[in-house]
Scaffold this motif. Structure first.
Motif, mmCIF file in Angstrom:
data_model
loop_
_atom_site.group_PDB
_atom_site.id
_atom_site.type_symbol
_atom_site.label_atom_id
_atom_site.label_comp_id
_atom_site.label_asym_id
_atom_site.label_seq_id
_atom_site.Cartn_x
_atom_site.Cartn_y
_atom_site.Cartn_z
ATOM 1 N N ARG A 1 17.762 -9.016 -6.635
ATOM 2 C CA ARG A 1 17.226 -7.440 -6.813
ATOM 3 C C ARG A 1 17.983 -6.418 -6.264
ATOM 4 N NH1 ARG A 1 13.035 -5.465 -4.209
ATOM 5 N NH2 ARG A 1 12.392 -7.698 -3.887
ATOM 6 N N THR A 2 18.199 -6.565 -4.952
ATOM 7 C CA THR A 2 19.069 -5.546 -4.175
ATOM 8 C C THR A 2 20.505 -5.578 -4.615
ATOM 9 O OG1 THR A 2 17.520 -6.400 -2.305
ATOM 10 C CG2 THR A 2 19.586 -4.893 -2.133
ATOM 11 N N ALA A 3 20.985 -6.617 -5.000
ATOM 12 C CA ALA A 3 22.334 -6.493 -5.458
ATOM 13 C C ALA A 3 22.504 -5.758 -6.732
ATOM 14 C CB ALA A 3 22.947 -7.872 -5.745
ATOM 15 N N ARG A 4 21.462 -6.067 -7.591
ATOM 16 C CA ARG A 4 21.270 -5.425 -8.913
ATOM 17 C C ARG A 4 21.267 -3.852 -8.748
ATOM 18 N NH1 ARG A 4 17.565 -6.635 -14.126
ATOM 19 N NH2 ARG A 4 17.690 -4.790 -14.944
ATOM 20 N N GLU A 5 20.308 -3.509 -7.809
ATOM 21 C CA GLU A 5 20.086 -2.107 -7.591
ATOM 22 C C GLU A 5 21.129 -1.374 -7.241
ATOM 23 O OE1 GLU A 5 14.988 -2.924 -6.793
ATOM 24 O OE2 GLU A 5 16.428 -2.166 -5.096
ATOM 25 N N LEU A 6 21.785 -1.892 -6.052
ATOM 26 C CA LEU A 6 22.914 -1.555 -5.408
ATOM 27 C C LEU A 6 24.169 -1.365 -6.567
ATOM 28 C CD1 LEU A 6 23.168 -0.624 -2.992
ATOM 29 C CD2 LEU A 6 24.234 -2.742 -2.162
ATOM 30 N N ALA A 7 24.245 -2.369 -7.489
ATOM 31 C CA ALA A 7 25.381 -2.165 -8.447
ATOM 32 C C ALA A 7 25.121 -1.202 -9.581
ATOM 33 C CB ALA A 7 25.560 -3.530 -8.993
ATOM 34 N N GLU A 8 23.639 -1.047 -9.818
ATOM 35 C CA GLU A 8 23.397 0.073 -10.895
ATOM 36 C C GLU A 8 23.474 1.376 -10.298
ATOM 37 O OE1 GLU A 8 19.515 -1.389 -12.283
ATOM 38 O OE2 GLU A 8 20.531 -2.439 -13.927
ATOM 39 N N LEU B 1 24.908 -5.649 1.507
ATOM 40 C CA LEU B 1 23.867 -6.451 0.838
ATOM 41 C C LEU B 1 23.042 -7.032 1.932
ATOM 42 C CD1 LEU B 1 22.540 -7.235 -1.703
ATOM 43 C CD2 LEU B 1 24.270 -9.252 -1.930
ATOM 44 N N ALA B 2 23.682 -7.585 2.880
ATOM 45 C CA ALA B 2 22.718 -8.118 4.102
ATOM 46 C C ALA B 2 22.048 -7.156 4.882
ATOM 47 C CB ALA B 2 23.875 -8.877 4.944
ATOM 48 N N ALA B 3 22.629 -5.820 5.187
ATOM 49 C CA ALA B 3 21.921 -4.949 5.792
ATOM 50 C C ALA B 3 20.674 -4.351 4.894
ATOM 51 C CB ALA B 3 22.863 -3.774 5.896
ATOM 52 N N GLU C 1 17.910 -6.608 5.290
ATOM 53 C CA GLU C 1 17.718 -6.890 6.798
ATOM 54 C C GLU C 1 17.491 -8.137 7.390
ATOM 55 O OE1 GLU C 1 14.332 -3.215 7.696
ATOM 56 O OE2 GLU C 1 13.714 -4.759 6.558
ATOM 57 N N TYR C 2 18.815 -8.818 6.729
ATOM 58 C CA TYR C 2 19.341 -10.374 7.211
ATOM 59 C C TYR C 2 20.700 -9.974 7.578
ATOM 60 C CZ TYR C 2 14.814 -12.543 6.416
ATOM 61 O OH TYR C 2 13.304 -12.947 6.247
ATOM 62 N N SER C 3 21.439 -10.997 8.149
ATOM 63 C CA SER C 3 22.568 -11.005 8.572
ATOM 64 C C SER C 3 23.345 -11.634 7.224
ATOM 65 C CB SER C 3 22.946 -11.865 9.831
ATOM 66 O OG SER C 3 22.681 -13.287 9.332
ATOM 67 N N GLN C 4 24.426 -11.575 7.343
ATOM 68 C CA GLN C 4 25.514 -11.685 6.082
ATOM 69 C C GLN C 4 25.451 -13.292 5.740
ATOM 70 O OE1 GLN C 4 29.365 -10.246 7.659
ATOM 71 N NE2 GLN C 4 29.816 -10.267 5.381
ATOM 72 N N PRO C 5 25.341 -14.499 6.982
ATOM 73 C CA PRO C 5 25.537 -15.880 6.566
ATOM 74 C C PRO C 5 24.195 -16.178 5.934
ATOM 75 C CG PRO C 5 26.115 -15.554 8.889
ATOM 76 C CD PRO C 5 25.720 -14.022 8.422
ATOM 77 N N VAL C 6 23.050 -15.596 5.891
ATOM 78 C CA VAL C 6 21.923 -15.802 5.073
ATOM 79 C C VAL C 6 22.436 -15.925 3.854
ATOM 80 C CG1 VAL C 6 19.669 -15.013 4.489
ATOM 81 C CG2 VAL C 6 20.101 -15.136 6.629
ATOM 82 N N LEU C 7 23.058 -14.639 3.002
ATOM 83 C CA LEU C 7 23.577 -14.799 1.785
ATOM 84 C C LEU C 7 24.023 -16.207 1.357
ATOM 85 C CD1 LEU C 7 25.098 -11.393 1.585
ATOM 86 C CD2 LEU C 7 22.805 -11.871 0.985
ATOM 87 N N TYR C 8 24.898 -16.892 2.280
ATOM 88 C CA TYR C 8 25.734 -17.970 1.932
ATOM 89 C C TYR C 8 24.555 -19.284 2.208
ATOM 90 C CZ TYR C 8 29.628 -15.054 2.073
ATOM 91 O OH TYR C 8 30.443 -14.112 1.547
ATOM 92 N N SER C 9 23.587 -19.247 2.490
ATOM 93 C CA SER C 9 22.368 -20.214 2.464
ATOM 94 C C SER C 9 21.758 -20.204 1.209
ATOM 95 C CB SER C 9 21.453 -20.058 3.668
ATOM 96 O OG SER C 9 20.500 -19.077 3.598
ATOM 97 N N HIS C 10 21.776 -19.129 0.536
ATOM 98 C CA HIS C 10 21.164 -19.086 -0.935
ATOM 99 C C HIS C 10 22.155 -19.159 -1.871
ATOM 100 C CE1 HIS C 10 17.109 -17.618 0.186
ATOM 101 N NE2 HIS C 10 17.695 -17.364 1.372
#
Lengths: 196, 196
Positions: free
Chosen positions: A20-27, A39-41, A44-53
């Motif tokens: 959802r955040t990626a979409r809102e940011l892109a739009e 996106l991580a900011a 409110e998580y760190s970057q590597p969290v994205l790569y666990s999803h």
DNA sequence: ACAGGATTCCTAGCGGTGCTAGCATGTGAG
DNA sequence: CTCACATGCTAGCACCGCTAGGAATCCTGT
């Protein structure tokens, strides 16, 4: 075990928040503004969290694109059924064409994710996800009554190409948007010659 | 003064080499492989030299795109004049359509630079460079005899959108390339109904 | 012929990108 | 209560487009 389901649920929620955040940011600011750090900011998580999803940024864009396909299919279905009740096959074709280009114009970032980035989605594959074929199916049902002796599937692809060309050329400024309505009318007219 | 012209000539040659190398690299490995470091290494100069010729990478891509517009216009002109002598207006339209999509398929990197990147080129502007309107003019001349009561310019834009949509959707795998000929035939048929 | 000034070009570096290794910290089971 | 495991962090890699500042080279005026 009970806590296990809670953590799974929280994890699913976080994944949904990423998309959802990626979409809102892109739009709001375009895909260039969607960086993994940003996106991580936002979530409110760190970057590597994205790569666990997701396997990477491309996979996140693919998830956003998938949402786009669902919404586009829904819009086309609504437009077609409304016009089918009110008018004829030509009105139905005009309605889906209008809905398609409106979608592209109003959600450019979503449209970009669907059709100019995120090639990992397999389109022509019959085994591919249903969501990819639902929107095409709506177009197909609108084009089919007008096919005459031509193959409906191939004709729909050709009509779709016309819509996609209009959407992308107008969006990038290659064609002035002010004449959009006339172009759309001409395109529909070439595929639905007469009646109402 | 004599040495001055020599240096100007050498500088122009180097600029041409930058554009040529960028194009070759893009056609061989895609635009992602065209980095300023890689490009500088290929021409055997350092990175900053590129910026003494162009304002940035986008300007280099624009230069490549401009070459593409010239070549596409030439291809369309050749195709149209050949078909006009041999067949009728329908054959001429089919010929330019074929030439256009062939160009897009055979020079994908060039086509990308022209139509999906390099937005700094001003398209709809009547004051814009001639090279941008030459190709459109060829399409226009092929469409015009088939316009009937419709505006030839807007109709040409619509036809162009169809060609562009086919080119991009097939190139990205959204449409299987195997049916390209049939789609092209259907598209041409919708804009040139009968005769030969 | 030569000093001085302008031009040319390179090295080094800035802030940014996507992505990942390795280490804490917190959690749940035995 | 301990210990293994899962979770999420800090720090860093290699790369990107781009640029500041200094060295080397070339041209010019005397």
């Amino acid at each position: 075990m009970a806590t296990g389901t809670r953590r799974e649920r929280e994890r699913a929620q976080r994944e949904e928040m990423i998309v959802r955040t990626a979409r809102e940011l892109a739009e709001a600011e375009g895909w260039d503004a969607v960086t993994t750090r940003r996106l991580a900011a936002e979530i409110e998580y760190s970057q590597p969290v994205l790569y666990s999803h997701f396997t990477g940024k491309a996979a996140i864009m693919t998830a956003v694109a998938t949402q786009g396909f669902e919404e586009l299919a829904q819009l086309l279905r609504t437009a077609r059924s409304a016009a089918r009740d009110a008018g004829g096959v030509r009105a139905a074709l005009a309605a889906v064409a209008r809905a398609y280009t409106d979608f592209a114009q109003e959600r450019p970032a979503l449209y970009d994710a669907m059709f100019t980035h995120a090639v990992e989605l397999r389109f022509a594959d019959p085994e591919g996800p249903d969501v990819l074929r639902a929107g095409f199916g709506e177009l197909l049902q609108a084009v089919e009554p007008l096919a005459g002796g031509d193959d409906p599937g191939v004709l729909t692809e050709t009509f779709w190409a016309g819509l996609h060309g209009l959407a992308t050329l107008e969006r990038s400024g290659r064609l002035p948007g002010s004449l959009h309505d006339r172009r759309l009318e001409l395109l529909v007219g070439r595929f639905a010659p007469a009646d109402g």
